[in-house]
Scaffold this active site. Structure first.
Site, PDB file in Angstrom:
ATOM      1  N   ASP A  18     -15.659 -19.498 -24.174  1.00 25.45           N
ATOM      2  CA  ASP A  18     -15.307 -20.853 -24.605  1.00 25.45           C
ATOM      3  C   ASP A  18     -15.022 -21.747 -23.399  1.00 25.45           C
ATOM      4  O   ASP A  18     -14.532 -21.278 -22.373  1.00 25.45           O
ATOM      5  CB  ASP A  18     -14.068 -20.775 -25.523  1.00 25.45           C
ATOM      6  N   ASN A  66     -21.373 -22.800 -35.440  1.00 27.42           N
ATOM      7  CA  ASN A  66     -22.050 -23.606 -34.408  1.00 27.42           C
ATOM      8  C   ASN A  66     -23.289 -24.341 -34.923  1.00 27.42           C
ATOM      9  O   ASN A  66     -23.722 -25.324 -34.328  1.00 27.42           O
ATOM     10  CB  ASN A  66     -22.449 -22.755 -33.195  1.00 27.42           C
TER      11      ASN A  66
HETATM   12  C1  FPP Z   1     -18.362 -22.388 -26.365  1.00 23.81           C
HETATM   13  O1  FPP Z   1     -18.107 -23.489 -25.531  1.00 23.81           O
HETATM   14  C2  FPP Z   1     -19.646 -21.807 -26.070  1.00 23.81           C
HETATM   15  C3  FPP Z   1     -20.706 -21.756 -26.937  1.00 23.81           C
HETATM   16  C4  FPP Z   1     -20.644 -22.328 -28.291  1.00 23.81           C
HETATM   17  C5  FPP Z   1     -22.000 -21.169 -26.567  1.00 23.81           C
HETATM   18  C6  FPP Z   1     -22.000 -20.057 -25.572  1.00 23.81           C
HETATM   19  C7  FPP Z   1     -23.291 -20.070 -24.875  1.00 23.81           C
HETATM   20  C8  FPP Z   1     -23.501 -19.791 -23.567  1.00 23.81           C
HETATM   21  C9  FPP Z   1     -22.448 -19.287 -22.713  1.00 23.81           C
HETATM   22  C10 FPP Z   1     -24.833 -19.987 -22.908  1.00 23.81           C
HETATM   23  C11 FPP Z   1     -26.005 -19.288 -23.467  1.00 23.81           C
HETATM   24  C12 FPP Z   1     -25.789 -17.862 -23.816  1.00 23.81           C
HETATM   25  C13 FPP Z   1     -26.540 -16.835 -23.372  1.00 23.81           C
HETATM   26  C14 FPP Z   1     -26.288 -15.477 -23.887  1.00 23.81           C
HETATM   27  C15 FPP Z   1     -27.582 -16.993 -22.366  1.00 23.81           C
HETATM   28  P1  FPP Z   1     -17.826 -24.903 -26.190  1.00 23.81           P
HETATM   29  O2  FPP Z   1     -19.094 -25.661 -26.201  1.00 23.81           O
HETATM   30  O3  FPP Z   1     -17.199 -24.721 -27.534  1.00 23.81           O
HETATM   31  O4  FPP Z   1     -16.803 -25.505 -25.185  1.00 23.81           O
HETATM   32  P2  FPP Z   1     -15.659 -26.576 -25.498  1.00 23.81           P
HETATM   33  O5  FPP Z   1     -14.673 -25.909 -26.413  1.00 23.81           O
HETATM   34  O6  FPP Z   1     -15.086 -26.870 -24.153  1.00 23.81           O
HETATM   35  O7  FPP Z   1     -16.338 -27.764 -26.111  1.00 23.81           O
END
Ligand code: FPP
Length: 245
Positions: A18, A66
């Protein structure tokens, strides 16, 4: 150098990655750039876990919730995943990593499903670390889908209330062939499970850190493992009972 005790290495580490969006905002970039940098952190963590000898690494890459994000962000995440799979396939083959997934992957775009299927197939004989990507995954959805499958099976085999033990039910979850996680790491400062592995995390050690996922480094992972190694896992027993055998 690090002070990880080899004998007490977590067999299975699960990660809620996250903070990509906040990292992007902090650096005055678009959210998608946070995910892109997040994919680099994935590479670092996969490589570090493999080198340490962790047997299973489960990454929460995309939740059922998501799908409700803006369309362009969902698209970008799918593209990133596809790119990751294409770029990492050779590395996975060279280093013995086996890729598997949990979640409702039928919902993913066909190009991503095809890429996943081919990497899963091409790494299926590998006997090194298992890299498990949670994609379109939700813990409650997983439990409901397991219940539905038990009901379906009960029509063709003898299943009654005595059949339904914890072990029996576990076999119907996406994680049927995996041990439960020993350590859960969540980056980004929130202290919640967000519908991740609700059944499997019952006795898992939880580690929350404020570090945003794109900044999570090899050393941060080692810190989390060392913290885990200092904990006493009692599984509901008392200390004296643990030291007896
Ligand atoms: C949460 O951060 C993260 C995600 C919803 C996606 C995770 C994806 C990756 C790390 C990249 C691609 C994955 C792979 C396996 C190559 P957020 O967007 O919720 O962050 P925030 O809470 O700060 O908005």
């Amino acid at each position: 150098m690090h002070r990880i005790i080899k004998e007490k290495l977590p067999r299975h580490i699960a990660v809620i990655m996250d903070g990509n969006g906040r990292w992007a905002r902090k650096n005055m970039l678009k959210r998608v750039m946070g995910h892109k940098k997040g994919a680099d952190a994935v590479r670092t963590v996969v490589e570090t876990c493999r080198k340490l000898g962790v047997q299973y690494l489960t990454l929460f890459a995309f939740s059922v919730e998501n799908w409700q994000r803006p369309e362009d962000e969902v698209r970008a995440l799918n593209i990133l995943l596809e790119e990751y799979l294409m770029k990492e396939l050779q590395e996975m083959k060279d280093t013995g990593i086996r890729l598997i997934t949990i979640g409702d992957t039928d919902k993913l775009p066909k190009t991503v499903r095809d890429a996943l299927l081919s990497v899963i197939e091409e790494t299926s004989e590998n006997r090194g670390m298992v890299l498990n990507l949670a994609l379109s995954y939700g813990g409650r959805d997983e439990i409901i889908s397991a219940v539905k499958r038990v009901l379906k099976d009960s029509k063709s085999r003898d299943i009654d209330e005595n059949t339904i033990t914890k072990d029996f039910f576990s076999r119907y979850l996406y994680t049927a062939d995996m041990p439960d996680p020993d350590l859960l790491i969540r980056t980004g400062g929130e202290c919640r499970l967000s519908n991740f592995l609700l059944w499997q995390l019952s006795y898992t050690e939880l580690y929350f850190t404020d570090i945003l996922w794109p900044e999570f480094s090899r050393d941060d992972l080692i810190d989390a493992i060392m913290d885990y190694q200092q904990r006493e896992r009692r599984f509901g027993l008392i200390s004296d009972q643990l030291s007896k055998d």
